[in-house]
Design an enzyme around this catalytic site. Structure first.
Site, PDB file in Angstrom:
ATOM      1  N   ASP A 179      13.854  14.300   7.299  1.00  0.00           N
ATOM      2  CA  ASP A 179      13.341  13.081   7.525  1.00  0.00           C
ATOM      3  C   ASP A 179      14.059  12.120   8.423  1.00  0.00           C
ATOM      4  O   ASP A 179      15.566  12.062   7.938  1.00  0.00           O
ATOM      5  CB  ASP A 179      12.654  12.418   6.395  1.00  0.00           C
ATOM      6  CG  ASP A 179      11.556  11.266   6.815  1.00  0.00           C
ATOM      7  OD1 ASP A 179      10.317  11.529   6.300  1.00  0.00           O
ATOM      8  OD2 ASP A 179      12.019  10.373   7.269  1.00  0.00           O
TER       9      ASP A 179
ATOM     10  N   ASN B 260       2.006  11.830   0.666  1.00  0.00           N
ATOM     11  CA  ASN B 260       1.429  10.704   0.701  1.00  0.00           C
ATOM     12  C   ASN B 260      -0.269  10.974   1.392  1.00  0.00           C
ATOM     13  O   ASN B 260      -0.294  11.577   2.184  1.00  0.00           O
ATOM     14  CB  ASN B 260       2.131  10.005   1.935  1.00  0.00           C
ATOM     15  CG  ASN B 260       3.117   9.167   1.278  1.00  0.00           C
ATOM     16  OD1 ASN B 260       3.487   9.075   0.021  1.00  0.00           O
ATOM     17  ND2 ASN B 260       4.257   8.981   2.103  1.00  0.00           N
TER      18      ASN B 260
ATOM     19  N   GLN C 280       0.661   7.218   4.187  1.00  0.00           N
ATOM     20  CA  GLN C 280       0.444   8.252   5.178  1.00  0.00           C
ATOM     21  C   GLN C 280       0.586   7.326   6.516  1.00  0.00           C
ATOM     22  O   GLN C 280      -0.324   6.754   6.901  1.00  0.00           O
ATOM     23  CB  GLN C 280      -0.373   8.994   4.912  1.00  0.00           C
ATOM     24  CG  GLN C 280      -0.591  10.308   5.606  1.00  0.00           C
ATOM     25  CD  GLN C 280      -1.657  11.317   5.211  1.00  0.00           C
ATOM     26  OE1 GLN C 280      -2.552  10.959   4.487  1.00  0.00           O
ATOM     27  NE2 GLN C 280      -1.453  12.473   6.030  1.00  0.00           N
TER      28      GLN C 280
ATOM     29  N   VAL D  97       1.419  10.200   9.246  1.00  0.00           N
ATOM     30  CA  VAL D  97       1.308  11.071  10.038  1.00  0.00           C
ATOM     31  C   VAL D  97       0.121  11.976   9.603  1.00  0.00           C
ATOM     32  O   VAL D  97       0.555  12.519   8.472  1.00  0.00           O
ATOM     33  CB  VAL D  97       2.587  11.776  10.419  1.00  0.00           C
ATOM     34  CG1 VAL D  97       2.448  13.165  11.169  1.00  0.00           C
ATOM     35  CG2 VAL D  97       3.750  10.890  10.846  1.00  0.00           C
TER      36      VAL D  97
ATOM     37  N   HIS E  20       1.922  17.106   5.343  1.00  0.00           N
ATOM     38  CA  HIS E  20       3.483  17.430   5.169  1.00  0.00           C
ATOM     39  C   HIS E  20       3.632  16.866   3.808  1.00  0.00           C
ATOM     40  O   HIS E  20       3.238  15.894   3.061  1.00  0.00           O
ATOM     41  CB  HIS E  20       4.271  16.633   5.941  1.00  0.00           C
ATOM     42  CG  HIS E  20       3.880  15.137   6.530  1.00  0.00           C
ATOM     43  ND1 HIS E  20       2.909  14.480   7.055  1.00  0.00           N
ATOM     44  CD2 HIS E  20       4.738  14.163   5.750  1.00  0.00           C
ATOM     45  CE1 HIS E  20       2.958  13.250   6.712  1.00  0.00           C
ATOM     46  NE2 HIS E  20       4.002  12.935   5.982  1.00  0.00           N
TER      47      HIS E  20
ATOM     48  N   HIS F 233       6.876  15.432   1.453  1.00  0.00           N
ATOM     49  CA  HIS F 233       8.247  14.807   1.267  1.00  0.00           C
ATOM     50  C   HIS F 233       8.922  15.819  -0.172  1.00  0.00           C
ATOM     51  O   HIS F 233       8.394  15.749  -1.098  1.00  0.00           O
ATOM     52  CB  HIS F 233       8.365  13.528   0.914  1.00  0.00           C
ATOM     53  CG  HIS F 233       7.706  12.672   2.116  1.00  0.00           C
ATOM     54  ND1 HIS F 233       8.104  11.957   3.126  1.00  0.00           N
ATOM     55  CD2 HIS F 233       6.355  12.444   2.118  1.00  0.00           C
ATOM     56  CE1 HIS F 233       7.294  11.381   3.668  1.00  0.00           C
ATOM     57  NE2 HIS F 233       6.218  11.589   3.217  1.00  0.00           N
TER      58      HIS F 233
HETATM   59  P1  AMP Z   1       4.243   9.703   5.891  1.00  0.00           P
HETATM   60  O1  AMP Z   1       4.505   8.362   6.105  1.00  0.00           O
HETATM   61  O2  AMP Z   1       4.006  10.394   4.543  1.00  0.00           O
HETATM   62  O3  AMP Z   1       3.190  10.046   6.843  1.00  0.00           O
HETATM   63  O4  AMP Z   1       5.305  10.516   6.433  1.00  0.00           O
HETATM   64  C1  AMP Z   1       5.809  10.576   7.695  1.00  0.00           C
HETATM   65  C2  AMP Z   1       7.425  10.777   7.833  1.00  0.00           C
HETATM   66  O5  AMP Z   1       7.687  11.478   8.936  1.00  0.00           O
HETATM   67  C3  AMP Z   1       8.147   9.394   7.604  1.00  0.00           C
HETATM   68  O6  AMP Z   1       8.898   9.536   6.197  1.00  0.00           O
HETATM   69  C4  AMP Z   1       8.828   9.328   8.632  1.00  0.00           C
HETATM   70  O7  AMP Z   1      10.324   8.819   8.503  1.00  0.00           O
HETATM   71  C5  AMP Z   1       9.006  10.796   9.324  1.00  0.00           C
HETATM   72  N1  AMP Z   1       9.071  10.943  10.735  1.00  0.00           N
HETATM   73  C6  AMP Z   1       8.675  10.329  11.697  1.00  0.00           C
HETATM   74  N2  AMP Z   1       9.187  10.774  12.794  1.00  0.00           N
HETATM   75  C7  AMP Z   1       9.972  11.571  12.448  1.00  0.00           C
HETATM   76  C8  AMP Z   1      10.873  12.519  13.364  1.00  0.00           C
HETATM   77  N3  AMP Z   1      11.091  12.424  14.645  1.00  0.00           N
HETATM   78  N4  AMP Z   1      11.785  13.296  12.567  1.00  0.00           N
HETATM   79  C9  AMP Z   1      11.887  13.345  11.348  1.00  0.00           C
HETATM   80  N5  AMP Z   1      10.937  12.814  10.655  1.00  0.00           N
HETATM   81  C10 AMP Z   1      10.140  11.908  11.271  1.00  0.00           C
END
Ligand code: AMP
Length: 115
Positions: A31, A87, A94, A96, A100, A102
């Site tokens: 992350d 999430n 959430q 993205v 996925h 964590h």
């Molecule tokens: P969520 O908020 O559960 O949708 O998680 C999305 C996660 O993606 C967050 O913890 C971000 O820090 C992570 N994230 C976003 N962009 C990148 C990236 N380019 N490389 C690695 N992690 C990322």
């Protein structure tokens, strides 16, 4: 058609990030904004599922593959014990909408789990 997700772009090499492990249908990265000493993401290669509820309903084998990958990266990068967090929905942090998990290990800041 909507834009590819950030994780699809990482998988295609369009955004820099090291793929630290992969299986046929899933991959793992670090992350970019870690909330724990070990904070990895395990992600299906397909972006067709927005969240874990859709994934579990439509492809439980892929969900199991994701959990297996989480277990192996946790064993490799920590002592093997880990939290697995999906999430689900903006209200839960959430950001993205390409499902996925964590993988969190070590002492973490509980207040920041929601992103
Ligand atoms: P969520 O908020 O559960 O949708 O998680 C999305 C996660 O993606 C967050 O913890 C971000 O820090 C992570 N994230 C976003 N962009 C990148 C990236 N380019 N490389 C690695 N992690 C990322």
């Amino acid at each position: 058609m909507s834009e590819p997700s950030i994780f699809t772009r990482i998988l295609k090499g369009e955004i820099p990030s090291e793929i630290i492990a992969e299986t046929d249908n899933a991959f793992a990265i670090r992350d970019i904004a870690p909330k724990a000493p070990v904070h990895l993401l395990v992600i299906p290669k397909t972006e067709e599922y927005r969240n874990v509820v859709e994934l579990a309903a439509d492809d439980p084998d892929l969900l199991a593959e994701l959990v297996g990958l989480a277990n192996s990266v946790a064993a490799e990068h920590s002592d093997g014990d880990f939290r697995l967090v999906f999430n689900t929905g903006p209200g839960a942090g959430q950001t993205v909408f390409h499902v996925h998990a964590h993988v969190l290990a070590g002492e973490l800041d509980e207040s920041s789990l929601g992103g």
